[in-house]
Design a protein around this motif. Structure first.
Motif, PDB file in Angstrom:
ATOM      1  N   ASP A  94       0.827  -1.204   0.000  1.00 40.90           N
ATOM      2  CA  ASP A  94       0.000   0.000   0.000  1.00 40.90           C
ATOM      3  C   ASP A  94       0.865   1.260   0.000  1.00 40.90           C
ATOM      4  N   ARG A  95       1.923   1.236   0.781  1.00 41.21           N
ATOM      5  CA  ARG A  95       2.836   2.380   0.822  1.00 41.21           C
ATOM      6  C   ARG A  95       3.541   2.543  -0.520  1.00 41.21           C
ATOM      7  N   PHE A  96       3.989   1.422  -1.081  1.00 40.56           N
ATOM      8  CA  PHE A  96       4.618   1.428  -2.403  1.00 40.56           C
ATOM      9  C   PHE A  96       3.640   1.967  -3.449  1.00 40.56           C
ATOM     10  N   GLY A  97       2.388   1.504  -3.409  1.00 42.49           N
ATOM     11  CA  GLY A  97       1.387   1.927  -4.377  1.00 42.49           C
ATOM     12  C   GLY A  97       1.077   3.406  -4.281  1.00 42.49           C
ATOM     13  N   ALA A  98       1.064   3.965  -3.067  1.00 43.91           N
ATOM     14  CA  ALA A  98       0.798   5.388  -2.891  1.00 43.91           C
ATOM     15  C   ALA A  98       1.911   6.225  -3.522  1.00 43.91           C
ATOM     16  N   ILE A  99       3.157   5.799  -3.321  1.00 50.13           N
ATOM     17  CA  ILE A  99       4.281   6.499  -3.948  1.00 50.13           C
ATOM     18  C   ILE A  99       4.205   6.350  -5.461  1.00 50.13           C
ATOM     19  N   TRP A 100       3.890   5.141  -5.918  1.00 52.87           N
ATOM     20  CA  TRP A 100       3.825   4.874  -7.364  1.00 52.87           C
ATOM     21  C   TRP A 100       2.780   5.759  -8.035  1.00 52.87           C
ATOM     22  N   ARG A 101       1.632   5.952  -7.406  1.00 48.93           N
ATOM     23  CA  ARG A 101       0.575   6.782  -8.003  1.00 48.93           C
ATOM     24  C   ARG A 101       1.004   8.239  -8.133  1.00 48.93           C
ATOM     25  N   GLN A 102       1.842   8.701  -7.220  1.00 47.72           N
ATOM     26  CA  GLN A 102       2.374  10.051  -7.346  1.00 47.72           C
ATOM     27  C   GLN A 102       3.352  10.145  -8.514  1.00 47.72           C
ATOM     28  N   PRO A 105       0.649   8.805 -12.277  1.00 47.17           N
ATOM     29  CA  PRO A 105      -0.785   8.939 -11.974  1.00 47.17           C
ATOM     30  C   PRO A 105      -1.692   8.087 -12.861  1.00 47.17           C
ATOM     31  N   GLY A 106      -1.248   7.753 -14.062  1.00 51.42           N
ATOM     32  CA  GLY A 106      -2.095   6.968 -14.959  1.00 51.42           C
ATOM     33  C   GLY A 106      -2.060   5.479 -14.710  1.00 51.42           C
ATOM     34  N   ASP A 107      -1.151   5.017 -13.860  1.00 50.21           N
ATOM     35  CA  ASP A 107      -1.026   3.580 -13.581  1.00 50.21           C
ATOM     36  C   ASP A 107      -1.983   3.195 -12.455  1.00 50.21           C
ATOM     37  N   VAL A 108      -2.979   2.396 -12.782  1.00 48.67           N
ATOM     38  CA  VAL A 108      -3.974   1.985 -11.790  1.00 48.67           C
ATOM     39  C   VAL A 108      -3.889   0.481 -11.584  1.00 48.67           C
ATOM     40  N   GLY A 109      -3.586   0.047 -10.373  1.00 45.80           N
ATOM     41  CA  GLY A 109      -3.560  -1.376 -10.049  1.00 45.80           C
ATOM     42  C   GLY A 109      -2.234  -2.046 -10.318  1.00 45.80           C
ATOM     43  N   ALA A 110      -2.118  -3.282  -9.811  1.00 40.97           N
ATOM     44  CA  ALA A 110      -0.866  -4.036  -9.896  1.00 40.97           C
ATOM     45  C   ALA A 110      -0.462  -4.341 -11.331  1.00 40.97           C
ATOM     46  N   ASP A 111      -1.442  -4.603 -12.209  1.00 36.56           N
ATOM     47  CA  ASP A 111      -1.105  -4.933 -13.596  1.00 36.56           C
ATOM     48  C   ASP A 111      -0.373  -3.781 -14.275  1.00 36.56           C
ATOM     49  N   VAL A 190      11.042   5.382  -6.367  1.00 41.94           N
ATOM     50  CA  VAL A 190      10.381   4.963  -5.129  1.00 41.94           C
ATOM     51  C   VAL A 190      11.363   5.078  -3.955  1.00 41.94           C
ATOM     52  N   LEU A 191      12.609   4.646  -4.157  1.00 37.97           N
ATOM     53  CA  LEU A 191      13.614   4.747  -3.102  1.00 37.97           C
ATOM     54  C   LEU A 191      13.922   6.200  -2.755  1.00 37.97           C
ATOM     55  N   ARG A 192      13.772   7.083  -3.730  1.00 35.71           N
ATOM     56  CA  ARG A 192      14.044   8.496  -3.489  1.00 35.71           C
ATOM     57  C   ARG A 192      12.948   9.155  -2.641  1.00 35.71           C
ATOM     58  N   ALA A 193      11.765   8.566  -2.638  1.00 39.32           N
ATOM     59  CA  ALA A 193      10.628   9.126  -1.909  1.00 39.32           C
ATOM     60  C   ALA A 193      10.818   8.931  -0.395  1.00 39.32           C
ATOM     61  N   PRO A 194      10.065   9.665   0.423  1.00 38.71           N
ATOM     62  CA  PRO A 194      10.184   9.536   1.889  1.00 38.71           C
ATOM     63  C   PRO A 194       9.528   8.265   2.392  1.00 38.71           C
ATOM     64  N   TRP A 195      10.183   7.140   2.181  1.00 34.20           N
ATOM     65  CA  TRP A 195       9.673   5.824   2.554  1.00 34.20           C
ATOM     66  C   TRP A 195      10.525   5.324   3.701  1.00 34.20           C
ATOM     67  N   GLN A 196       9.987   5.231   4.904  1.00 36.38           N
ATOM     68  CA  GLN A 196      10.771   4.840   6.073  1.00 36.38           C
ATOM     69  C   GLN A 196      10.308   3.481   6.610  1.00 36.38           C
TER      70      GLN A 196
END
Length: 209
Positions: A94-102, A105-111, A190-196
């Motif tokens: 979920d945390r990964f997905g939130a960063i990914w959507r930022q 934005p056009g990528d919806v879902g795991a596929d 993703v690694l560059r984002a504030p993911w702790q």
């Protein structure tokens, strides 16, 4: 004899003892005799917990089942192009997905995530892992680069050489210059984002002085 199911940062499958900290799969890669015949089967490459709900993963490499893979740690799995599993690592996913959507934005879902990652990690002509040139100073902690033909982890002011047993050969990280980046570009972001913590499940040898 160890099975050929330990994954390197370059996405290669090698026969090494030990299982590391992360488990995963990318489809069925082995034949009925347990011999690995392909690098991947499908675009869903996931990184999982070693243990989940008491599920038993023995015997490994069963005919017709997915090939059980093992990684030294999360940084290795990301470098190889795997993302967190949505089942056994739901909070990480979920945390990964939130960063990914930022980021996308056009990528919806795991596929959609898996489709983009596949373009970034695999050469369609050779099926080999892609690398990307990058400035060393621009890459975040947890990224992998090739230095002298060996995969190395960037962590703080150091470069750590990867081995199947842990990180070795600590040396200063150059402040300038270019290198071949192993970790796919979107996973670097993703690694560059504030993911702790910035890299979950990092192998203890990376923190040793």
């Amino acid at each position: 004899m160890p099975l050929q199911n330990r994954v390197t940062p370059l996405g290669e499958l090698v026969a090494e003892p030990g299982r590391g900290l992360v488990y995963g799969n990318r489809g069925c890669l082995h034949d009925e005799a347990g011999r690995v015949r392909r690098r991947y089967n499908g675009k869903r490459w996931i990184a999982c917990r070693l243990e989940f709900r008491g599920w038993l993963r023995r015997p490994l490499l069963q005919p017709g089942r997915f090939t059980e893979l093992f990684f030294l740690d999360e940084a290795t799995a990301l470098a190889a192009g795997h993302r967190p599993c949505a089942l056994c690592r739901r909070s990480d996913y979920d945390r990964f997905g939130a960063i990914w959507r930022q980021l996308h934005p056009g990528d919806v879902g795991a596929d959609a995530i898996d489709e983009r990652l596949h373009v970034e990690r695999v050469d369609p002509a050779t099926r080999a892992q892609l690398t990307h040139e990058a400035e060393l100073a621009d890459l975040p902690d947890g990224s992998f680069v090739l230095r002298g033909g060996a995969p190395c982890l960037l962590l703080g002011s150091e470069l750590l050489t990867w081995t199947a047993a842990g990180y070795t050969a600590r040396r200063p990280r150059p402040s300038r210059g270019r290198a071949l980046q192993i970790t796919p570009p979107s996973l670097v972001e993703v690694l560059r984002a504030p993911w702790q913590p910035q890299v979950p499940l990092l192998h203890p040898s990376a923190q040793e002085s």
